[in-house]
Structures are given as C-alpha cells and as structure tokens.
Enzyme design. Structure first.
Site, PDB file in Angstrom:
ATOM      1  NE  ARG A  23     -37.065 -24.168 -23.972  1.00  0.00           N
ATOM      2  CZ  ARG A  23     -36.579 -23.089 -24.565  1.00  0.00           C
ATOM      3  NH1 ARG A  23     -37.034 -22.718 -25.735  1.00  0.00           N
ATOM      4  NH2 ARG A  23     -35.657 -22.349 -23.974  1.00  0.00           N
ATOM      5  CE  LYS A  25     -32.120 -25.147 -23.463  1.00  0.00           C
ATOM      6  NZ  LYS A  25     -32.540 -25.102 -22.049  1.00  0.00           N
ATOM      7  N   GLY A  26     -35.476 -22.954 -29.138  1.00  0.00           N
ATOM      8  CA  GLY A  26     -36.846 -22.661 -29.590  1.00  0.00           C
ATOM      9  C   GLY A  26     -37.265 -23.312 -30.895  1.00  0.00           C
ATOM     10  CB  VAL A  67     -45.905 -16.307 -29.078  1.00  0.00           C
ATOM     11  CG1 VAL A  67     -47.006 -15.419 -29.619  1.00  0.00           C
ATOM     12  CG2 VAL A  67     -44.628 -16.159 -29.901  1.00  0.00           C
ATOM     13  CE  LYS A 120     -42.677 -11.382 -30.810  1.00  0.00           C
ATOM     14  NZ  LYS A 120     -42.098 -11.047 -29.507  1.00  0.00           N
ATOM     15  CG  ASP A 166     -37.448 -19.677 -32.187  1.00  0.00           C
ATOM     16  OD1 ASP A 166     -36.750 -18.824 -32.780  1.00  0.00           O
ATOM     17  OD2 ASP A 166     -37.354 -19.890 -30.967  1.00  0.00           O
ATOM     18  CG  ASP A 211     -38.083 -20.200 -23.111  1.00  0.00           C
ATOM     19  OD1 ASP A 211     -37.878 -19.581 -24.181  1.00  0.00           O
ATOM     20  OD2 ASP A 211     -37.436 -19.994 -22.081  1.00  0.00           O
TER      21      ASP A 211
HETATM   22  P1  5GP Z   1     -34.443 -11.264 -32.158  1.00  0.00           P
HETATM   23  O1  5GP Z   1     -32.956 -11.407 -32.058  1.00  0.00           O
HETATM   24  O2  5GP Z   1     -34.974 -11.364 -33.572  1.00  0.00           O
HETATM   25  O3  5GP Z   1     -34.926 -10.012 -31.476  1.00  0.00           O
HETATM   26  O4  5GP Z   1     -35.082 -12.413 -31.296  1.00  0.00           O
HETATM   27  C1  5GP Z   1     -35.035 -13.724 -31.705  1.00  0.00           C
HETATM   28  C2  5GP Z   1     -35.042 -14.691 -30.545  1.00  0.00           C
HETATM   29  O5  5GP Z   1     -35.680 -14.127 -29.404  1.00  0.00           O
HETATM   30  C3  5GP Z   1     -35.855 -15.915 -30.901  1.00  0.00           C
HETATM   31  O6  5GP Z   1     -35.029 -16.908 -31.434  1.00  0.00           O
HETATM   32  C4  5GP Z   1     -36.465 -16.300 -29.566  1.00  0.00           C
HETATM   33  O7  5GP Z   1     -35.585 -17.141 -28.860  1.00  0.00           O
HETATM   34  C5  5GP Z   1     -36.598 -15.006 -28.805  1.00  0.00           C
HETATM   35  N1  5GP Z   1     -37.964 -14.424 -28.927  1.00  0.00           N
HETATM   36  C6  5GP Z   1     -38.337 -13.344 -29.651  1.00  0.00           C
HETATM   37  N2  5GP Z   1     -39.652 -13.095 -29.518  1.00  0.00           N
HETATM   38  C7  5GP Z   1     -40.136 -14.066 -28.693  1.00  0.00           C
HETATM   39  C8  5GP Z   1     -41.447 -14.377 -28.198  1.00  0.00           C
HETATM   40  O8  5GP Z   1     -42.464 -13.739 -28.467  1.00  0.00           O
HETATM   41  N3  5GP Z   1     -41.534 -15.477 -27.387  1.00  0.00           N
HETATM   42  C9  5GP Z   1     -40.456 -16.232 -27.043  1.00  0.00           C
HETATM   43  N4  5GP Z   1     -40.673 -17.261 -26.245  1.00  0.00           N
HETATM   44  N5  5GP Z   1     -39.207 -15.977 -27.501  1.00  0.00           N
HETATM   45  C10 5GP Z   1     -39.056 -14.895 -28.322  1.00  0.00           C
END
Ligand code: 5GP
Length: 170
Positions: free
Chosen positions: A161, A41-42, A149, A128, A97, A155
């Site tokens: 959100r 949803k992000g 964040v 990141k 996102d 969220d």
């Molecule tokens: P990854 O698979 O790259 O570790 O994480 C990606 C997903 O994790 C993003 O689409 C998001 O939904 C969630 N996510 C990663 N970091 C954050 C953050 O700092 N805040 C939030 N709200 N979601 C995050």
C-alpha cells in the site's frame, strides 16, 4: 515475484493536479463546500493528495468497504464502517481508488442516494477498461487494462500500500 512500475509518482501528481482543478471549477459556481467521501483503505493516499489541492471547503468522511480477497473479487460488498454524518442537502464527492466491475460503487451510490444529497459525483484515480461499469465517474483519472495493480494505497493481501507509485506484480 517482482514489481514493475505502471504509473510513476510524477505522473500521479500531475493527474491529481488536473483532477483537483476540474473538481474545483465544477463546484465553485454551485457551492463553497463539499463532502469528500474517502473509500478506505485503497483511496487513502489519493484522497489525501487530492483534497489538499481542491480550492473549496472539504468536509471529510470515510467509509470502509471491501469485495476483494487477494486478487479475486468476491462479488459481494462487505461494509466495515460507514458515514458519520448525514448527506442530506450536501454536495457529495466519492473518492475511489479504482473501478473494476463497478459493483462497489454501485452499492455505495445506491445507499448514498437514499439520503437525498444535493448532488453526488465520483472521482476514481484508476479505471479498468475491461468492464462496462455502469457507473458515471465524472472525474476519471487513468484508464488501465485488465491487470492487478498495487501501490499508492492499493494492496495485495495488505502489502504494497505504501509504495509511492502504481505497479503491477510480475
Ligand atoms: P469493483 O467493485 O469495481 O469490481 O472493485 C473495486 C474495488 O476492488 C477497489 O476499490 C479495490 O479495492 C479493489 N480492486 C479492483 N481492482 C484492483 C486491482 O487491480 N488492485 C487492487 N489492489 N485492488 C483492486
């Protein structure tokens, strides 16, 4: 718990203008139509604001995946819903996102590639910098440090959100 602003509305809008311009320029020599895949949803706010500014025909597609519970990544990607149209012979742009470890995108890319799209690129509003993501984000937005964040679609347990800015919890 209090919220601090990390990136305000005006900065977000400016960045999205820039990204939309770059995306339009990149594709316009190749095609007049792309498939934009919103990763729910992000990415919902980012997707919506971005596609309005892209000067191409954008077909919409939505997938819902998650790997986080609260502030913690579970390491495994759960698919809640998937594409409703094949990607074969399409120029596909994944709209994400935030990239943290890159696991979510790696998973999505692996499955999308199997459908033989004409091209497959990624845009992510936030990246990141702590991890080596091993995914090529062609159109990156903001680089941020290792903080959790919220806002502008992101969220914390389904809260925050709809904040118009990107913030962090203190
Ligand atoms: P990854 O698979 O790259 O570790 O994480 C990606 C997903 O994790 C993003 O689409 C998001 O939904 C969630 N996510 C990663 N970091 C954050 C953050 O700092 N805040 C939030 N709200 N979601 C995050």
């Amino acid at each position: 718990m209090s919220l601090n602003v990390l990136i305000g509305e005006e900065k977000i809008n400016k960045k999205i203008e820039e990204l939309a311009l770059n995306i339009t320029d990149y594709y316009k020599e190749m095609t007049d139509e792309i498939v934009g895949v919103c990763v729910l949803k992000g990415s919902v706010n980012f997707f919506s604001d971005l596609v309005k500014r892209i000067k191409l025909n954008v077909r919409y597609n939505f997938i819902q995946v998650s790997s986080y519970t609260g502030e913690v990544t579970t390491g495994s990607v759960k698919v809640k819903s998937w594409l409703d149209e094949p990607l074969e012979n399409k120029h596909v742009l994944i709209v994400e996102d935030i990239v943290d470890t890159g696991n979510t995108l790696k998973y999505i890319v692996k499955y999308f590639q199997r459908q033989n799209p004409l091209s497959l690129e990624i845009t992510s509003l936030l990246m990141k910098t702590v991890h080596n993501h091993e995914v090529n984000v062609k159109f990156p937005g903001f680089e941020i440090g290792n903080i959790f964040v919220v806002g502008y679609g992101l969220d914390y347990d389904e809260k925050y959100r709809n904040l118009p800015y990107i913030g962090y919890i203190n």
